[in-house]
Design a protein around this motif. Structure first.
Motif, PDB file in Angstrom:
ATOM      1  N   PRO A 143       0.834  -1.208   0.000  1.00  0.00           N
ATOM      2  CA  PRO A 143       0.000   0.000   0.000  1.00  0.00           C
ATOM      3  C   PRO A 143       0.869   1.258   0.000  1.00  0.00           C
ATOM      4  CG  PRO A 143       0.031  -0.978   2.177  1.00  0.00           C
ATOM      5  CD  PRO A 143       0.725  -1.958   1.269  1.00  0.00           C
ATOM      6  N   TYR A 163      -2.022   5.023   3.287  1.00  0.00           N
ATOM      7  CA  TYR A 163      -2.516   3.979   4.212  1.00  0.00           C
ATOM      8  C   TYR A 163      -1.816   4.102   5.567  1.00  0.00           C
ATOM      9  CZ  TYR A 163      -2.919  -0.626   6.397  1.00  0.00           C
ATOM     10  OH  TYR A 163      -3.129  -1.645   7.285  1.00  0.00           O
ATOM     11  N   ALA A 184      -6.913   1.205   2.251  1.00  0.00           N
ATOM     12  CA  ALA A 184      -6.112   0.222   1.513  1.00  0.00           C
ATOM     13  C   ALA A 184      -6.882  -1.010   1.072  1.00  0.00           C
ATOM     14  CB  ALA A 184      -4.898  -0.183   2.344  1.00  0.00           C
TER      15      ALA A 184
END
Length: 431
Positions: free
Chosen positions: A162, A166, A173
Motif C-alpha cells: 500500500p 494507508y 487500503a
C-alpha cells in the motif's frame, strides 16, 4: 433604411432584438414579449441608465427575430448571447473558484473526485464547494479515509504494498484487502451523509482526535483538528431561524445604474452551502430584465437546482419555469417572496450583493481617478483643447553635483475622441 424608419415596422410579436454598431458587430441581444413596445422603450426621451445610454451611443442598426412564444425568445436570446458574446450582455464564464465533488456510487470502490464540470453519468455530485479544495479534501480523508488512486485492485500483484496514505491513516487500503467492499461502501454512505449536511458524527470524530492529540501534547496536530472543525462548521452552517431542512436557490440583484451584482445563494437541507457574486454588466432597461437573462444563462440544465428558486424582484416566472422544466425534466418554481423565512433569505442574499457592489464600485472609482480621471483633470487644469495623447516625464539625479543621470518616461494613448479615450493606458516606457 435608417433606424427611425425601421422602428415603425417593428411588430407586436414576441421575439429577439439585436443591436449592431457601425462595423456590424453585435452590441446587445434582448428578448421581448412585445418587440414593438420593448424596442421603442430604448428610443423614448425618458432618462436612461448609463449602461443603456453608452450602448445606444455606439448603436448604428438593429434587427429582430420573431418567435412563436416568449419562452422561445428567451431560449433564442441565450443561444445568440453565447454565439456572439455581445459586450453589453451578461457573459457567464467558468468559475474557477468553485468545484464539485463527484462520487461514482456504481463502482466497487468509489472514490472522491473534485471536478469543474457536471456530466450526466449517473454519478452523485455535491457542491459547488466554496473555499479551499485542499482543505476540504484533507477534512474528508481525516474523518472518513477513502481511496484517491486509479488502481484496478483485481489486477494488482500479490506482493503489492500500500502507498503512504494507508500508513498515515488517509486510505483504508482495499488494494491489499485491508477493507472489504461492504465495509468501504458503508464509509462512502457516511461521506454522502456528511456532504448532505449530517455533520454530527464527523464532529465527534474530529473532537476525539483533537482531544487525544492535546493529551499527548501534540499541540500542532490538535490545532489542525480544531481548524478542520471550523471548516466543517462553515460548510454545514445552518441559516438562522431555519426550522425545516429545505432546499432553495436564491438569486438577488443589486445595481447602481451602471453596474450590477447578482448574488447566488444555495441552501441545502436548511444550510447555506454556497454564496457567490457575479458581475452583471447588462444593457437591459431594468434590473428585473437583467435578472431574467441571468437566470436563463445560469440555470443551463447542468447546474444543480432545487425545486424552488427565490428572487428579490418579480421576473418572468412563467416563462422561466417553462424553460427550466424543459432543461431539468422536472417542475421548478420561481418565487418572489414577500414575507417569512423566504423573504429573510432573499434579504440576506441582497445584502451580500449590495456589499459586493459597493466594494466593486469603490475599486472602479479609484482606478478611474488614478488613470482616466487624472487625465481628464489634467486637460481641464491646463485648458487643453483635447485629452493629452503623450506625456513625457523627466528626472535628473546626481551625487554632489557630479555623475549626473537623466531619465525620460513616455506615456502615450492611441485615440483622440473621448469615447475611445477610455482605453488610454501606458503604451511605451523608455528610460
Amino acid at each position: 433604411m435608417d433606424v427611425k424608419q425601421k422602428l415603425k415596422l417593428v411588430p407586436d410579436n414576441p421575439g429577439v432584438y439585436i443591436y449592431y454598431d457601425s462595423q456590424g458587430n453585435v452590441l446587445y441581444v434582448g428578448k421581448a414579449k412585445n418587440l414593438k413596445k420593448r424596442v421603442h422603450q430604448y428610443f423614448s426621451p425618458n432618462v436612461k441608465q448609463e449602461k443603456v445610454a453608452a450602448m445606444l451611443s455606439h448603436m448604428a442598426d438593429f434587427r429582430y427575430i420573431i418567435t412563436p412564444t416568449e419562452a422561445d425568445a428567451l431560449s433564442l436570446e441565450n443561444n445568440l448571447i453565447k454565439e456572439y458574446m455581445p459586450p453589453y450582455n451578461i457573459l457567464l464564464k467558468d468559475d474557477k473558484e468553485h468545484c464539485y465533488i463527484r462520487i461514482n456510487v456504481k463502482a466497487d470502490f468509489p472514490k472522491l473526485a473534485f471536478v469543474r464540470k457536471l456530466a450526466n453519468d449517473k454519478a452523485k455530485y455535491f457542491g459547488p464547494i466554496s473555499g479551499s479544495i485542499r482543505e476540504m479534501s484533507e477534512l474528508l480523508s481525516t474523518v472518513y479515509p477513502s481511496i484517491n488512486c486509479n488502481y484496478n485492485f483485481e489486477k494488482l500483484p500479490k506482493n503489492f504494498r500500500p502507498c503512504l496514505n494507508y500508513f498515515i491513516g488517509r486510505c483504508p487500503a482495499p488494494c491489499v484487502g485491508a477493507v472489504t467492499k461492504t465495509e468501504y461502501k458503508e464509509t462512502i454512505k457516511k461521506i454522502i451523509a456528511l456532504l448532505n449536511g449530517e455533520d454530527g458524527e464527523a464532529k465527534k470524530i474530529l473532537t476525539a482526535k483533537m482531544t487525544e492529540a492535546a493529551e499527548k501534547e501534540q499541540y500542532e496536530q490538535a490545532l489542525q483538528y480544531k481548524n478542520q472543525i471550523a471548516i466543517l462548521n462553515r460548510f454545514c452552517a445552518r441559516i438562522t431561524e431555519m426550522t425545516k431542512q429545505v432546499d432553495y436557490d436564491v438569486f438577488s440583484i443589486c445595481g447602481n445604474g451602471e453596474n450590477a451584482i447578482v448574488n447566488v445563494m444555495t441552501i441545502r437541507q436548511g444550510r447555506t452551502v454556497l454564496s457567490e457574486n457575479h458581475s452583471a454588466v447588462d444593457a437591459g432597461l431594468d434590473e428585473a430584465q437583467t435578472l431574467t437573462s441571468f437566470l436563463a444563462a445560469y440555470c443551463d440544465g447542468q447546474t444543480p437546482l432545487s425545486k424552488e428558486i427565490l428572487v428579490n424582484l418579480p421576473v418572468d416566472d412563467e416563462i422561466l419555469e417553462q424553460i427550466f422544466t424543459e432543461r431539468y425534466k422536472r417542475k421548478i418554481s420561481v418565487t418572489c417572496p414577500q414575507k417569512g423565512i423566504k423573504k429573510q433569505l432573499v434579504n440576506m442574499s441582497y445584502e451580500n450583493a449590495k456589499e459586493k457592489l459597493e466594494k466593486s464600485q469603490s475599486q472602479l472609482d479609484k482606478k478611474y481617478n488614478t488613470t482616466i480621471g487624472a487625465c481628464v483633470q489634467l486637460k481641464e487644469s491646463l485648458n487643453l483643447t483635447a485629452y493629452p495623447q503623450r506625456i513625457e516625464c523627466y528626472d535628473i539625479s546626481n551625487i554632489s553635483g557630479v555623475d549626473k543621470v537623466a531619465s525620460m518616461v513616455v506615456f502615450t494613448g492611441g485615440q483622440k475622441d473621448s469615447n475611445s479615450y477610455r482605453r488610454f493606458k501606458i503604451k511605451t516606457v523608455r528610460s
